[in-house]
Design an enzyme around this catalytic site. Structure first.
Site, PDB file in Angstrom:
ATOM      1  N   GLY A   1      -6.331  24.344 -21.298  1.00  0.00           N
ATOM      2  CA  GLY A   1      -5.345  23.426 -20.746  1.00  0.00           C
ATOM      3  C   GLY A   1      -5.632  23.071 -19.292  1.00  0.00           C
TER       4      GLY A   1
ATOM      5  N   ASN B   1      -9.878  27.436 -10.833  1.00  0.00           N
ATOM      6  CA  ASN B   1     -10.983  27.623  -9.883  1.00  0.00           C
ATOM      7  C   ASN B   1     -10.480  27.464  -8.451  1.00  0.00           C
ATOM      8  OD1 ASN B   1     -12.835  27.393 -12.200  1.00  0.00           O
ATOM      9  ND2 ASN B   1     -12.209  25.256 -12.129  1.00  0.00           N
TER      10      ASN B   1
ATOM     11  N   HIS C   1       1.493  26.427 -12.522  1.00  0.00           N
ATOM     12  CA  HIS C   1       0.819  27.610 -13.079  1.00  0.00           C
ATOM     13  C   HIS C   1      -0.529  27.834 -12.381  1.00  0.00           C
ATOM     14  CE1 HIS C   1      -0.430  30.211 -16.634  1.00  0.00           C
ATOM     15  NE2 HIS C   1      -1.603  29.923 -16.100  1.00  0.00           N
ATOM     16  N   GLU C   2      -1.319  26.781 -12.304  1.00  0.00           N
ATOM     17  CA  GLU C   2      -2.657  26.955 -11.732  1.00  0.00           C
ATOM     18  C   GLU C   2      -2.590  27.277 -10.239  1.00  0.00           C
ATOM     19  OE1 GLU C   2      -4.772  27.448 -13.875  1.00  0.00           O
ATOM     20  OE2 GLU C   2      -3.727  26.502 -15.539  1.00  0.00           O
TER      21      GLU C   2
ATOM     22  N   HIS D   1      -1.945  30.867  -9.564  1.00  0.00           N
ATOM     23  CA  HIS D   1      -3.158  31.681  -9.666  1.00  0.00           C
ATOM     24  C   HIS D   1      -3.922  31.761  -8.344  1.00  0.00           C
ATOM     25  CE1 HIS D   1      -3.428  32.758 -13.836  1.00  0.00           C
ATOM     26  NE2 HIS D   1      -3.541  31.531 -14.303  1.00  0.00           N
TER      27      HIS D   1
ATOM     28  N   GLU E   1      -2.173  36.058 -15.856  1.00  0.00           N
ATOM     29  CA  GLU E   1      -1.513  35.032 -16.679  1.00  0.00           C
ATOM     30  C   GLU E   1       0.001  35.202 -16.782  1.00  0.00           C
ATOM     31  OE1 GLU E   1      -2.981  32.507 -17.093  1.00  0.00           O
ATOM     32  OE2 GLU E   1      -5.106  33.009 -17.042  1.00  0.00           O
TER      33      GLU E   1
ATOM     34  N   ARG F   1     -11.944  30.081 -29.026  1.00  0.00           N
ATOM     35  CA  ARG F   1     -10.518  29.951 -28.768  1.00  0.00           C
ATOM     36  C   ARG F   1      -9.937  28.714 -29.466  1.00  0.00           C
ATOM     37  NH1 ARG F   1      -7.326  28.593 -23.751  1.00  0.00           N
ATOM     38  NH2 ARG F   1      -5.385  29.760 -23.964  1.00  0.00           N
TER      39      ARG F   1
HETATM   40  N1  BES Z   1      -6.913  30.870 -16.529  1.00  0.00           N
HETATM   41  C1  BES Z   1      -6.497  29.969 -17.539  1.00  0.00           C
HETATM   42  C2  BES Z   1      -7.608  29.165 -18.146  1.00  0.00           C
HETATM   43  C3  BES Z   1      -8.340  29.844 -19.255  1.00  0.00           C
HETATM   44  C4  BES Z   1      -7.725  30.061 -20.459  1.00  0.00           C
HETATM   45  C5  BES Z   1      -9.629  30.248 -19.103  1.00  0.00           C
HETATM   46  C6  BES Z   1      -8.423  30.691 -21.466  1.00  0.00           C
HETATM   47  C7  BES Z   1     -10.316  30.861 -20.114  1.00  0.00           C
HETATM   48  C8  BES Z   1      -9.707  31.088 -21.310  1.00  0.00           C
HETATM   49  C9  BES Z   1      -5.484  28.977 -16.990  1.00  0.00           C
HETATM   50  O1  BES Z   1      -4.805  29.369 -15.857  1.00  0.00           O
HETATM   51  C10 BES Z   1      -4.462  28.834 -18.062  1.00  0.00           C
HETATM   52  O2  BES Z   1      -3.701  29.731 -18.251  1.00  0.00           O
HETATM   53  N2  BES Z   1      -4.473  27.727 -18.777  1.00  0.00           N
HETATM   54  C11 BES Z   1      -3.603  27.519 -19.892  1.00  0.00           C
HETATM   55  C12 BES Z   1      -2.677  26.399 -19.611  1.00  0.00           C
HETATM   56  C13 BES Z   1      -1.594  26.882 -18.708  1.00  0.00           C
HETATM   57  C14 BES Z   1      -0.910  25.816 -17.985  1.00  0.00           C
HETATM   58  C15 BES Z   1      -0.575  27.689 -19.441  1.00  0.00           C
HETATM   59  C16 BES Z   1      -4.448  27.193 -21.089  1.00  0.00           C
HETATM   60  O3  BES Z   1      -5.551  26.716 -20.890  1.00  0.00           O
HETATM   61  O4  BES Z   1      -4.018  27.439 -22.217  1.00  0.00           O
HETATM   62 ZN    ZN Z   2      -3.380  30.832 -16.272  1.00  0.00          ZN
END
Ligand code: BES
Ligand code: ZN
Length: 923
Positions: free
Chosen positions: A297, A301, A333-334, A337, A356, A854
């Site tokens: 999503g 970075n 959310h990002e 982080h 997370e 995934r």
């Molecule tokens: N750190 C994750 C991205 C990620 C997810 C990297 C899975 C590797 C594997 C990012 O912060 C994240 O949580 N993204 C979510 C969307 C978020 C807004 C809930 C995602 O990609 O599902």
């Molecule tokens: Zn995340």
């Protein structure tokens, strides 16, 4: 002297395989600094390839004869390898006697001719090259159409989390190996290059005409998975931050006008976090960029946050309000982080939830802070808890914090448990600690571990200290004792409340809640520390969420029953867990349920807090599912709904009814539930003004969400004028002379209108929408269209969609293949087709997604709730055992899918008849 080997070796080919076979890197060496330079060819004869050099400064912690690091799929030119000992001003080359690889753990091992000694520093230089891949991980390519030039434009981006930096450059690819990065990118001068840090300087390439080297400033110490870089020709919108941080929002040129909202919202959130944590954002700039092709999503970075277009772009004219809230919460959310994850990182993936769970929780807090009227806090908290309840009631679920050994386990940890159970237990902690202790504890934690790594015990310590200082917890309580029961154990409790009406007290006990009713609850001797908040019919104090008492566990971890006293008279109810402060279910005795039903159906139902009303519905329907309550009682609770005017209780009912509908809609008695909904819905359908476009008069997001939810159900269940009116809207659009430009369908109703029209329409309607899909310039609109295309009942079109989903040449991007597959599989007719397709083509699907498992995981979701007969189940079970090689890396989710299927089949066997006879009484 340069160390030379006169061949170029490709990893995995012709190299000795290694004897080091542990899944973690050896601890003898620590990287301190990386000089990374990458030359990217986007066009020309070497199209879409890159070559690079990495110079790593190494600190030796124990004497060693080898350097073991990660590298995967890279061609390393060993003739260019240099290892130097740094001794003050002096430098001395050291030879490498041999190299080895370990393909299981992606190791590249250099054996050195002499021992590398403790406290010395060395510098290792490696040269490598590879294709800019199509896999959406590592260093990958993306493209978008440029309609004016009628051309495809190529760009590049990285996606390294959790373990893909090794696909782009050799490195120590574990989160605790933090180092600073000096990135230099070589590219044609017509492109822009971006990385974590601002540009330091740019100069012409020494050999290639029109190419430049762009050098970026040195980063702060960070984990490899947060490194990012991109070569692109995007545009940006600048934003102004009072503290001088440069904030830019990037998108392809054609979508730049969809960046305004994110460019306005992003800086607000960043500032909120700076104030909340009392720690400044440490980098001089931050870029957020919308990628046309993206695996997940969004990705945090450091300083260069990447997004799927749907999660960053928002069009004032054609995006729904849902889409706006989505952008806000993904950005929030990002950016959370940037502190929880980037500044302080988990030691190992075991504690992924520290990243997370916090990002999920803080996103809700911050969006609520910036836009308090939207109602996101209630909606999101309860939503997270409900998803946790669903997933974590499986025997095959997993604890929040768990051992991780394989890369595939890491990927499968990005799941409901880390995100939603994680955020739910953080919310619980926030509520029992109170705001002051919670914030103080977090601040200390961030300050103590900044630029370093932590595990959950570190957090427990700072929170306990803060709680004792503020008096939030008694001295004999520790956060660790309480929280370990929530993070180290699978599952959650149901608290059973048996009141003694004569004595005015109640006895509370707990047990693990399992959805599979064939498993005796006594099988698990789990115990949770449960903070007990409650209120009564005369108090009605739902705002007090702090614990009045605790359900405790003995030293051996056994649960202790608890008696609570001073409860009201026999004609008054009690409600435990005010505003669902704790993610646990509550079951009451029959009399208390009866009192609750009375208030809901004939009394002042609003006197029960909205969240608790929703939870009563959610609990009682799941208790009926598992046989802890009968359906008649459950439906009596639901029966008050026609009086209800708020979203959450309706949502609670709909999400449970949807699960039942998934089963009964393919059975002879499916009509009963339809009749039931047709009876339940009209008052609220009228209250929200039906499908009329009244959105301009609704003030808050909550009201809009309610209307959309109700209208969506109304069109699905053929309530009132929903369908004919939806068809009308669609017809108006179809008769527009320029439908790509002008769309009369109200934006917030589009997904409902499209789906209804396609479901009840002709092949031509489908073709019309498919054409619009192909031409649309807006990602969120495209997702709505794709979902709606799956609403058709024409088998051939559904089948066509399945083919299109996994055809690399089709108009559906790989990143959207799950959406289109799931749109088909959610459809009652498409389900059988999708299931067959999945089973017959699993090898093709596996290869289509490799190595990003995934995505494949998501295809299982719609299959898991619609297998209803033992025969169907056995067929799928057989398939799973035959298809093992193609389900590699998603084994845990496959087991969970099988359990969900078993539970569904069980429901049909045990409850189908009971449910039908109960529902008849309410028709
Ligand atoms: N750190 C994750 C991205 C990620 C997810 C990297 C899975 C590797 C594997 C990012 O912060 C994240 O949580 N993204 C979510 C969307 C978020 C807004 C809930 C995602 O990609 O599902
Ligand atoms: Zn995340």
């Amino acid at each position: 002297m340069k160390w030379l080997i006169f061949f170029v070796a490709s990893l995995g080919l012709g190299l000795a395989s290694s004897s080091y076979d542990h899944y973690r890197l050896p601890t003898a060496i620590r990287p301190q600094k990386y000089h990374l330079s990458i030359l990217t060819h986007l066009d020309g004869p070497k199209a879409l390839t890159f070559s690079g050099t990495v110079k790593i400064l190494l600190e030796i912690l124990e004497n060693t004869n080898n350097i073991t690091l990660h590298s995967k799929g890279l061609t390393i030119d060993e003739s260019q390898t240099i290892l130097t000992e740094l001794n003050g001003e002096e430098k001395q080359d050291i030879c490498v006697s041999s190299t080895e690889v370990n393909p299981t753990h992606d190791y590249y091992i250099l054996n050195t001719c002499q021992e590398l000694v403790l406290e010395n520093y060395y510098e290792l230089t490696l040269s490598f090259s590879a294709e800019v891949n199509r896999k959406l991980v590592g260093y990958y390519r993306s493209s978008y159409p440029d309609p004016e030039a009628n051309e495809t434009r190529w760009i590049t981006m990285t996606q390294f989390e959790p373990a893909s930096a090794r696909l782009a450059f050799p490195c120590f690819d574990e989160p605790s190996y933090k180092a600073s990065f000096l990135v230099t990118l070589g590219h044609h001068q017509k492109y822009t290059s971006l990385s974590n840090m601002p540009v330091k300087e740019s100069q012409p390439h020494e050999l290639i005409l029109n190419y430049v080297w762009t050098e970026f400033q040195e980063s702060v110490p960070m984990s490899t998975y947060l490194v990012a870089y991109s070569i692109n020709d995007f545009y940006y919108k600048p934003s102004i931050l009072p503290n001088g941080v440069h904030f830019r929002t990037w998108a392809r040129p054609n979508a730049i006008d969809q960046c305004d909202y994110a460019a306005e919202f992003g800086p607000k959130v960043l500032q909120y976090y700076e104030e909340l944590f009392g720690i400044r954002f440490p980098l001089p700039k931050i870029d957020q960029i919308a990628m046309p092709d993206f695996e997940s999503g969004a990705m945090e970075n450091w300083g260069l946050v990447t997004y799927r277009e749907t999660n960053l772009l928002y069009s004032n004219s054609s995006s729904s309000l849902d889409a706006k809230e989505l952008v806000a919460s993904v950005v929030a959310h990002e950016l959370a982080h940037q502190w929880f994850g980037n500044l302080v990182t988990m030691k190992w993936w075991t504690d992924l939830w520290l990243n997370e769970g916090f990002a999920t929780y803080l996103a809700t807090m911050s969006v609520h802070h910036i836009n308090p009227e939207g109602g996101i806090k209630e909606r999101q908290s309860v939503g997270d808890i409900w998803e946790t309840f669903r997933q974590d009631s499986l025997e095959t679920s997993n604890p929040i914090s768990r051992p991780i050994q394989m890369a595939s386990q890491i990927v499968q940890s990005f799941n409901v448990i880390s995100y939603k159970k994680g955020s739910s237990v953080i919310r619980m902690m926030h509520l029992f600690l109170g705001d002051e202790a919670f914030r103080a504890g977090l601040k200390t934690y961030l300050e103590m571990f900044e630029y370093s790594n932590a595990e959950q015990d570190n957090l427990w310590e700072t929170l306990t200290q803060a709680a004792h200082e503020s008096g939030a917890l008694p001295r004999n309580f520790s956060v660790k004792t309480i929280m370990d029961t929530w993070t180290l154990q699978t599952g959650y409790p149901v608290v059973n409340v048996i009141r003694n009406y004569a004595e005015g007290n109640a006895e509370l006990t707990q047990e693990r809640y399992l959805r599979n009713s064939e498993v005796p609850r006594s099988k698990y001797k789990s115990c949770w520390w449960v903070p007990l908040s409650y209120t009564t019919q005369s108090e009605l104090d739902f705002n007090n969420m702090s614990p009045r008492d605790w359900l405790e566990c003995s030293k051996e971890g056994l649960s202790q029953p608890k008696k609570i006293e001073n409860l009201p008279r026999a004609d008054q109810w009690v409600i435990l867990n005010t505003q669902v402060a704790t993610p646990c279910k509550i079951n009451y005795d029959a009399q208390n349920w009866k009192l609750l039903i009375n208030t809901l159906t004939t009394g002042r139902y609003e006197s029960i807090h909205l969240i608790n009303r929703a939870q009563l519905i959610n609990d009682v329907l799941s208790f009926a599912w598992t046989g802890d309550q009968d359906y008649e009682t459950a439906l009596k609770v639901v029966a008050y709904l026609p009086r209800e005017r708020e979203l959450l209780p309706w949502k609670a009912a709909f999400s449970n009814i949807r699960l039942i509908n998934r089963i009964v809609r393919r059975t002879a008695q499916g009509g009963l539930l339809k009749r039931y909904i047709k009876k339940l819905l009209p008052p609220i359908y009228h209250y929200v003004n039906g499908i009329n476009d009244t959105f301009a008069y609704i003030q808050h997001q909550d009201g809009i969400a309610l209307k959309i939810s109700i209208v969506s159900m109304a069109c699905q269940y053929q309530v009132e004028d929903c369908i004919p009116r939806a068809l009308n809207y669609f017809r108006e659009w179809r008769t527009e002379p320029n439908p790509d430009k002008n769309n009369p369908v109200p934006v917030n109703l589009r997904s409902i209108v499209y789906c209804t029209a396609i479901r009840h329409g002709l092949d031509e309607d489908w073709e019309f929408l498919w054409t619009r899909y192909k031409r649309s310039n807006e990602a969120d609109e495209k997702v709505d269209m794709l979902n709606s295309l799956g609403c058709t009942r024409a088998v051939w079109l559904l089948r066509r969609m399945l083919d299109l989903s996994f055809d690399p040449k089709s108009a559906i991007r790989r990143q959207d293949s799950m959406t289109s597959f799931n749109a088909v599989a959610d459809n009652e007719i498409g389900f059988q087709l999708a299931k067959q397709y999945f089973m017959h083509n699993v090898e093709l699907i596996y290869k289509f997604y490799q190595p990003t498992v995934r995505s494949m995981l998501r295809l299982l979701t719609p299959l898991s709730t619609q297998i209803i007969d033992p025969k169907e189940f056995r067929e799928f079970e057989d398939f799973v055992s035959r298809a093992r090689p193609w389900l590699k890396g998603i084994e845990e989710t496959v087991q969970q899918t099988l359990e969900k299927m078993r539970i569904t089949v069980q429901w049909k066997e045990r409850n189908y008849a009971k449910f039908n006879s109960a529902i008849r009484k309410f028709l």
